[in-house]
Design a protein around this motif. Sequence first.
Motif, PDB file in Angstrom:
ATOM      1  N   ALA A 418       0.825  -1.212   0.000  1.00 14.90           N
ATOM      2  CA  ALA A 418       0.000   0.000   0.000  1.00 14.90           C
ATOM      3  C   ALA A 418       0.857   1.259   0.000  1.00 14.90           C
ATOM      4  CB  ALA A 418      -0.930  -0.007   1.203  1.00 14.90           C
ATOM      5  N   SER A 419       1.954   1.231   0.764  1.00 15.96           N
ATOM      6  CA  SER A 419       2.773   2.444   0.872  1.00 15.96           C
ATOM      7  C   SER A 419       3.713   2.628  -0.309  1.00 15.96           C
ATOM      8  CB  SER A 419       3.586   2.407   2.169  1.00 15.96           C
ATOM      9  OG  SER A 419       4.495   1.314   2.165  1.00 15.96           O
ATOM     10  N   GLN A 420       4.224   1.535  -0.874  1.00 19.95           N
ATOM     11  CA  GLN A 420       5.201   1.632  -1.955  1.00 19.95           C
ATOM     12  C   GLN A 420       4.566   1.612  -3.343  1.00 19.95           C
ATOM     13  OE1 GLN A 420       8.559   2.012  -1.397  1.00 19.95           O
ATOM     14  NE2 GLN A 420       8.166   2.066   0.797  1.00 19.95           N
ATOM     15  N   LEU A 421       3.527   0.795  -3.518  1.00 14.97           N
ATOM     16  CA  LEU A 421       2.945   0.606  -4.852  1.00 14.97           C
ATOM     17  C   LEU A 421       1.425   0.724  -4.811  1.00 14.97           C
ATOM     18  CD1 LEU A 421       5.086  -2.477  -5.968  1.00 14.97           C
ATOM     19  CD2 LEU A 421       5.477  -0.094  -6.591  1.00 14.97           C
ATOM     20  N   GLY A 422       0.924   1.555  -3.910  1.00 11.37           N
ATOM     21  CA  GLY A 422      -0.521   1.650  -3.724  1.00 11.37           C
ATOM     22  C   GLY A 422      -1.281   2.100  -4.946  1.00 11.37           C
ATOM     23  N   GLY A 423      -0.668   2.907  -5.781  1.00 10.79           N
ATOM     24  CA  GLY A 423      -1.354   3.355  -6.986  1.00 10.79           C
ATOM     25  C   GLY A 423      -1.296   2.381  -8.124  1.00 10.79           C
ATOM     26  N   LEU A 424      -0.554   1.293  -7.946  1.00 11.20           N
ATOM     27  CA  LEU A 424      -0.370   0.327  -9.033  1.00 11.20           C
ATOM     28  C   LEU A 424      -1.201  -0.937  -8.836  1.00 11.20           C
ATOM     29  CD1 LEU A 424       3.503   0.512  -9.514  1.00 11.20           C
ATOM     30  CD2 LEU A 424       1.721   1.742 -10.761  1.00 11.20           C
ATOM     31  N   PHE A 425      -1.326  -1.392  -7.608  1.00 13.68           N
ATOM     32  CA  PHE A 425      -2.006  -2.646  -7.329  1.00 13.68           C
ATOM     33  C   PHE A 425      -3.156  -2.434  -6.349  1.00 13.68           C
ATOM     34  CE2 PHE A 425       2.168  -4.325  -8.618  1.00 13.68           C
ATOM     35  CZ  PHE A 425       1.777  -5.320  -9.502  1.00 13.68           C
ATOM     36  N   GLU A 426      -4.194  -3.232  -6.516  1.00  8.85           N
ATOM     37  CA  GLU A 426      -5.308  -3.297  -5.577  1.00  8.85           C
ATOM     38  C   GLU A 426      -5.392  -4.717  -5.041  1.00  8.85           C
ATOM     39  OE1 GLU A 426     -10.177  -2.764  -5.377  1.00  8.85           O
ATOM     40  OE2 GLU A 426      -9.145  -2.905  -7.309  1.00  8.85           O
ATOM     41  N   PRO A 427      -4.850  -4.970  -3.839  1.00  6.66           N
ATOM     42  CA  PRO A 427      -4.901  -6.332  -3.302  1.00  6.66           C
ATOM     43  C   PRO A 427      -6.302  -6.687  -2.843  1.00  6.66           C
ATOM     44  CG  PRO A 427      -3.943  -4.855  -1.695  1.00  6.66           C
ATOM     45  CD  PRO A 427      -4.165  -4.030  -2.938  1.00  6.66           C
ATOM     46  N   LEU A 428      -6.712  -7.928  -3.093  1.00  8.51           N
ATOM     47  CA  LEU A 428      -7.992  -8.383  -2.572  1.00  8.51           C
ATOM     48  C   LEU A 428      -7.870  -8.657  -1.085  1.00  8.51           C
ATOM     49  CD1 LEU A 428      -8.599  -8.661  -5.624  1.00  8.51           C
ATOM     50  CD2 LEU A 428      -9.932 -10.686  -5.053  1.00  8.51           C
ATOM     51  N   PRO A 429      -8.932  -8.407  -0.309  1.00  6.26           N
ATOM     52  CA  PRO A 429      -8.856  -8.633   1.138  1.00  6.26           C
ATOM     53  C   PRO A 429      -8.550 -10.098   1.442  1.00  6.26           C
ATOM     54  CG  PRO A 429     -10.841  -7.412   0.542  1.00  6.26           C
ATOM     55  CD  PRO A 429     -10.245  -7.900  -0.734  1.00  6.26           C
ATOM     56  N   GLY A 430      -7.889 -10.311   2.574  1.00  8.00           N
ATOM     57  CA  GLY A 430      -7.579 -11.674   2.978  1.00  8.00           C
ATOM     58  C   GLY A 430      -7.044 -11.726   4.387  1.00  8.00           C
ATOM     59  N   ASP A 431      -7.378 -12.778   5.107  1.00  9.48           N
ATOM     60  CA  ASP A 431      -6.880 -12.955   6.469  1.00  9.48           C
ATOM     61  C   ASP A 431      -6.330 -14.364   6.666  1.00  9.48           C
ATOM     62  OD1 ASP A 431      -9.191 -14.410   6.387  1.00  9.48           O
ATOM     63  OD2 ASP A 431     -10.215 -13.335   7.996  1.00  9.48           O
ATOM     64  N   ALA A 432      -5.893 -14.987   5.557  1.00  7.67           N
ATOM     65  CA  ALA A 432      -5.359 -16.346   5.637  1.00  7.67           C
ATOM     66  C   ALA A 432      -4.471 -16.589   4.424  1.00  7.67           C
ATOM     67  CB  ALA A 432      -6.497 -17.374   5.689  1.00  7.67           C
ATOM     68  N   GLY A 433      -3.784 -17.736   4.439  1.00  4.23           N
ATOM     69  CA  GLY A 433      -3.036 -18.165   3.270  1.00  4.23           C
ATOM     70  C   GLY A 433      -1.611 -17.651   3.207  1.00  4.23           C
ATOM     71  N   LEU A 434      -0.956 -17.990   2.091  1.00  7.70           N
ATOM     72  CA  LEU A 434       0.477 -17.740   1.938  1.00  7.70           C
ATOM     73  C   LEU A 434       0.796 -16.805   0.784  1.00  7.70           C
ATOM     74  CD1 LEU A 434       1.679 -21.434   2.435  1.00  7.70           C
ATOM     75  CD2 LEU A 434       1.332 -19.663   4.164  1.00  7.70           C
ATOM     76  N   HIS A 435      -0.222 -16.210   0.157  1.00 11.98           N
ATOM     77  CA  HIS A 435       0.044 -15.264  -0.924  1.00 11.98           C
ATOM     78  C   HIS A 435      -1.034 -14.189  -0.955  1.00 11.98           C
ATOM     79  CE1 HIS A 435      -2.941 -17.686  -3.168  1.00 11.98           C
ATOM     80  NE2 HIS A 435      -3.134 -16.581  -3.873  1.00 11.98           N
ATOM     81  N   VAL A 436      -0.729 -13.107  -1.644  1.00  9.60           N
ATOM     82  CA  VAL A 436      -1.659 -12.007  -1.847  1.00  9.60           C
ATOM     83  C   VAL A 436      -1.912 -11.869  -3.348  1.00  9.60           C
ATOM     84  CG1 VAL A 436      -1.968  -9.492  -1.700  1.00  9.60           C
ATOM     85  CG2 VAL A 436      -0.962 -10.750   0.228  1.00  9.60           C
ATOM     86  N   TYR A 437      -3.192 -11.807  -3.707  1.00  8.69           N
ATOM     87  CA  TYR A 437      -3.603 -11.581  -5.102  1.00  8.69           C
ATOM     88  C   TYR A 437      -3.923 -10.102  -5.245  1.00  8.69           C
ATOM     89  CZ  TYR A 437      -6.415 -12.013  -9.391  1.00  8.69           C
ATOM     90  OH  TYR A 437      -6.930 -11.879 -10.655  1.00  8.69           O
ATOM     91  N   ALA A 438      -3.329  -9.455  -6.245  1.00  6.20           N
ATOM     92  CA  ALA A 438      -3.517  -8.014  -6.413  1.00  6.20           C
ATOM     93  C   ALA A 438      -3.788  -7.682  -7.874  1.00  6.20           C
ATOM     94  CB  ALA A 438      -2.275  -7.258  -5.931  1.00  6.20           C
ATOM     95  N   ARG A 439      -4.846  -6.913  -8.102  1.00  9.82           N
ATOM     96  CA  ARG A 439      -5.171  -6.456  -9.457  1.00  9.82           C
ATOM     97  C   ARG A 439      -4.250  -5.306  -9.851  1.00  9.82           C
ATOM     98  NH1 ARG A 439     -10.586  -6.457  -7.365  1.00  9.82           N
ATOM     99  NH2 ARG A 439     -11.791  -8.266  -8.064  1.00  9.82           N
TER     100      ARG A 439
END
Length: 506
Positions: A418-439
């Motif tokens: 969010a702080s470094q690339l907030g204008g480039l990616f929109e991560p989907l919410p998540g509270d589990a797992g081992l990866h983050v999916y970001a549009r």
Amino acid sequence: MELTLPYDQYLALHRYKYLALYHALRAAILEGTLPGGTRLPSTRRLAELYNLSRGSASQVYEMLLADGYVQGETGRGTFVSEDIFAATHQETHEQPLSPFITNEGGASEAAEYGEPAHLPLSAWGKRLAVASAPARIYEDFGGEVIDFSSKGMQMVHFPYSEWKSALAYAGGKGGTLLESAGPPQGDEGLRRAIAAHLRITRGIRAEAGQIVLFSGSMQGIVLLTQLLLDPGAPAVAEDPGFHGIRRAVEVTGGVLIPGTVDESGLVPEDWNARLLFVTPSRQFPTGAVLPLERRRALLDWAQRHHAVILEDDYDSEFRWTGRPIEPLKALDRGDRVIYIGSFSNTMFAGLRLGYAVLPQPLAGPAVAAKALYEPLAAGLLEQRALARFMNTGGYRRHLRRMTRIYGERGRAFRALLASQLGGLFEPLPGDAGLHVYARWLGRAEAFEAFRAAALRRGAGFRDAGLYRVAPGAPAACFYFSHLDLPSIKEGMRRLKQAWDDVQNAT
């Protein structure tokens, strides 16, 4: 040292034994059968093996030495030349040499034996060849790159001493259990331990007789797809979704129906199919959690169509906030859901061990299918060790520890994104797992430019387009479980620099 060479074939082409042996050795070296650095037998042993005089054996080595194929080392013996192997290996790997190089007159001898035979594949074999996974799914960016692709866990956090103790216990006193075998469905003790674990953690009521163990969850997915899907029959799979499921359907000969995925996971429809693959606890790759009403809608669909649902619960063990929604299997009253789980993410990647919790009517056919591929259980020592590890509480403690560590890393990654690339990616919410999916929020061309610039800066991530059937907007998967916090911070710094490079170049 014993050598297996096509000596008899060359003997039919050459008048003298020493020439036949020379050509057989030369071909083996050029084709890579004898790699560079291989120590060859002594002249005495070579003469014994091929019924030559020792002088003839020495002459063979002298000819190979003169041509640069071998090199002699005083006091050590004769070795295949590293230089000749390095110079010819790439060419011979791409197009293997015929074992019949040339005769004394220089004419090609391959013609005497004809062209290589055409070996036809079955329809299944042809589908397998076409559906082979693209190598770039498993791309390796190299050691200097901070890689946000999937790499498993850091073994520094694994309780190796406890696991070593469990392995020793599984082998029996003095190794007495190492020779024992197990049924194709796997060790009963582990199946009982899995059933007990699922009752507590996932609310699934299952008995050991309903559980079949596999060499990884992918083996289970493929085997069960073969068991349930006829060639030409339709099957529904999420889009985007796990590429292994797509391949299983294609190789089996089924017709893939892409299921629409939105921010809440798979969108239920009235599909004309009798097999559905779904990841409801954490949709792969988006991470969306399927709402309870959609889960019930899928179960209603299965009941109406007499269908089977294969539920893949690949990494929901690691949940650091909130309460998990019940899996489909726990809600299933019609006995139509197969629940697939794996220990490769929760333990370590080298432990290829998955399992399926099956409806009672499918348990017998699944065991019979598994027995066709593996009449006896594979990796029985590891299965017994894992049962011990679970029964003594080691597995539960390990999950708690890794959930805390992965939670810290996941939250840190999301904050940095969010702080470094907030204008480039929109991560989907998540509270589990081992990866983050970001549009990706920019243009498609800019996404490709950013990926290339990131690699030049020493940072890699996975293009989520690899998991799509139909083309879609660019997105990325960022795996963080294998990276400590300093590496995550440094990787994000490199990604920020990469985006600055892209902007400066336009």
